[in-house]
Design a protein around this motif. Structure first.
Motif, PDB file in Angstrom:
ATOM      1  N   UNK A 307       0.854  -1.191   0.000  1.00  0.00           N
ATOM      2  CA  UNK A 307       0.000   0.000   0.000  1.00  0.00           C
ATOM      3  C   UNK A 307       0.890   1.241   0.000  1.00  0.00           C
ATOM      4  N   UNK A 308       0.833   2.066  -1.044  1.00  0.00           N
ATOM      5  CA  UNK A 308       1.734   3.222  -1.112  1.00  0.00           C
ATOM      6  C   UNK A 308       1.431   4.300  -0.073  1.00  0.00           C
ATOM      7  N   UNK A 309       0.277   4.237   0.565  1.00  0.00           N
ATOM      8  CA  UNK A 309      -0.090   5.286   1.505  1.00  0.00           C
ATOM      9  C   UNK A 309       0.090   4.889   2.968  1.00  0.00           C
ATOM     10  N   UNK A 310       0.525   3.658   3.234  1.00  0.00           N
ATOM     11  CA  UNK A 310       0.700   3.241   4.626  1.00  0.00           C
ATOM     12  C   UNK A 310       2.001   2.454   4.785  1.00  0.00           C
ATOM     13  N   UNK A 311       3.117   3.152   5.067  1.00  0.00           N
ATOM     14  CA  UNK A 311       4.393   2.456   5.277  1.00  0.00           C
ATOM     15  C   UNK A 311       4.310   1.511   6.481  1.00  0.00           C
ATOM     16  N   UNK A 312       4.824   0.303   6.276  1.00  0.00           N
ATOM     17  CA  UNK A 312       4.814  -0.731   7.313  1.00  0.00           C
ATOM     18  C   UNK A 312       6.137  -1.466   7.269  1.00  0.00           C
ATOM     19  N   UNK A 313       6.628  -1.853   8.450  1.00  0.00           N
ATOM     20  CA  UNK A 313       7.714  -2.828   8.528  1.00  0.00           C
ATOM     21  C   UNK A 313       7.217  -3.959   9.423  1.00  0.00           C
TER      22      UNK A 313
END
Length: 326
Positions: A307-313
Motif C-alpha cells: 500500500x503506497x499510503x501506509x508504510x509498514x515494517x
C-alpha cells in the motif's frame, strides 16, 4: 487481485462512490444486489425463507415482499439471525463466483452496507468508508427514498455508528459537499492509491514511499495497527502466532517516524519462509529484498506494505531470540 471493501451508513452516498469507481475500471460486487438475486422467485433462497417465515412474506406476484419481511425481523433478533443464515452464505458463494470471474489484475470493490457490523474488514486489503453528516443523510433519505424522518432515524440507528466505521476505515471519504467534489476525491484515490497498490500486490513489491521523516505523534496509530494486525492474523490462520505493535508508533517517544512497525513471532524462523511468506504477500505484505541489508542483531525476515499510503515494517522473528519477545 486487490480486494477493497466499500461501506457507509444509509444515505451517506456509498452508491455514488461505487458508480464512480466502476467508471474508472473497478469491478464492483454489490452485496445488496446479490442479496436480492439469491431470493428471487424460483430460487432455493426464497423457498427457504417461505419455509421459515411463511407465505405472508410473499407479494401478490409471488416475489419476496421485503417490507413485510423487514417488519417481521427488524425487532426480532432470532428472526434476523435466521434470515441472515439463509441469505449470507448464498451471497458469499455468489461473491466468490464473481471474484473468480474477474480479470487477475482487477481492482475488485465489494460494496457491503453492513461490512463493519459483519466483522468483514480484515478480509479486504483496504476498507473505504463514506461518511456524511447526519443532517444530510436524513435529508437524502426523506427526499430521495420517501422515508419519514422517524423511519430514517430508526434505519440509521440500526447500523454501526460513525465512530465504529471510522475505526475500520483505511480511507475515509467525506461526502458533505457536491457530487463533483466527491468525484475528484474518488479519482485521486484511484490514481494515487488503488492502482499503485494493485500493481505492487500483483508484482509482490513493497511500495516505496518518500523517506520517512520525524513527525508529531498521530493518535490514530493504534487503530491503524489494529487494522493491519487483523489482516495479518487472518492471513496466517490457522496458525496462532503472536503479533505485537513495536517501534516509535507504539510507545510515546519524541520525534517518532510514521512507519507502523509490527512483530510476528514464529516458533522457528524456517516457518517464515515458503507458505507463510506467500500468505503475507497475498495479504499485502511482500517480503523486502535482503540484498544490501545490514546483518540484523538477530535472525529475522522483514516484510513491507504494498500500500503506497501506509508504510509498514513487519518483522518475522523466532520465539526465544531477544527480538522475539514483545
Amino acid at each position: 487481485m486487490l480486494m477493497v471493501g466499500l461501506t457507509g451508513g444509509i444515505g451517506a452516498g456509498k452508491s455514488a462512490v461505487a458508480a464512480r469507481l466502476a467508471g474508472l475500471g473497478a469491478v464492483i460486487v454489490d452485496a445488496d444486489r446479490l442479496s436480492r438475486e439469491v431470493v428471487a422467485p424460483g430460487t432455493e433462497g426464497l423457498a427457504e425463507i417461505v419455509d421459515t417465515f411463511g407465505d405472508r412474506v410473499l407479494g401478490p406476484d409471488g416475489a419476496l415482499d421485503r417490507a413485510a419481511l423487514g417488519s417481521l425481523v427488524f425487532t426480532d433478533e432470532p428472526g434476523r439471525r435466521a434470515l441472515e443464515a439463509i441469505i449470507h452464505p448464498r451471497v458469499r458463494t455468489r461473491t466468490a463466483e464473481l471474484v473468480a470471474a474477474a480479470p487477475p489484475d482487477a481492482v475488485v470493490v465489494n460494496d457491503v452496507p453492513l461490512l463493519v457490523e459483519s466483522g468483514l474488514a480484515p478480509t479486504y486489503h483496504l476498507v473505504i468508508v463514506v461518511q456524511t453528516a447526519l443532517s444530510i443523510r436524513l435529508e437524502r433519505l426523506t427526499r430521495d427514498r420517501g422515508m419519514t424522518p422517524a423511519e430514517a432515524r430508526r434505519r440509521i440507528a440500526a447500523q454501526a455508528d460513525d465512530a465504529h466505521r471510522r475505526a475500520a476505515a483505511d480511507v475515509l471519504l467525506t461526502n458533505d459537499g457536491t457530487r463533483d467534489e466527491l468525484h475528484r476525491a474518488v479519482d485521486a484515490l484511484w490514481a494515487d492509491r488503488l492502482l499503485p497498490y494493485a500493481v505492487n500486490l500483483r508484482d509482490r513489491r513493497v511500495a516505496q514511499p518518500p523517506r520517512p521523516e520525524r513527525v508529531q505523534a498521530d493518535p490514530s496509530w493504534p487503530e491503524q495497527y489494529a487494522r493491519l494486525a487483523a489482516r495479518i492474523r487472518r492471513a496466517v490462520t490457522p496458525a496462532d502466532l503472536r503479533i505485537a505493535h513495536i517501534g516509535s508508533t507504539a510507545v510515546p517517544e519524541p520525534d517518532p517516524v510514521d512507519v507502523i512497525e509490527i512483530q510476528l513471532t514464529v516458533p522457528c524462523l524456517g516457518d517464515a519462509d515458503g507458505a507463510l511468506a506467500e500468505q503475507l504477500a497475498d495479504a499485502g505484505f511482500p517480503r523486502l529484498p535482503e540484498t544490501g541489508r545490514d546483518t540484523p542483531r538477530w535472525p529475522e525476515r522483514v516484510h513491507g506494505s504494498a500500500d503506497p499510503a501506509r508504510p509498514v515494517r513487519l518483522y518475522v522473528r523466532e520465539a526465544g531470540w531477544p527480538g522475539g519477545r514483545p
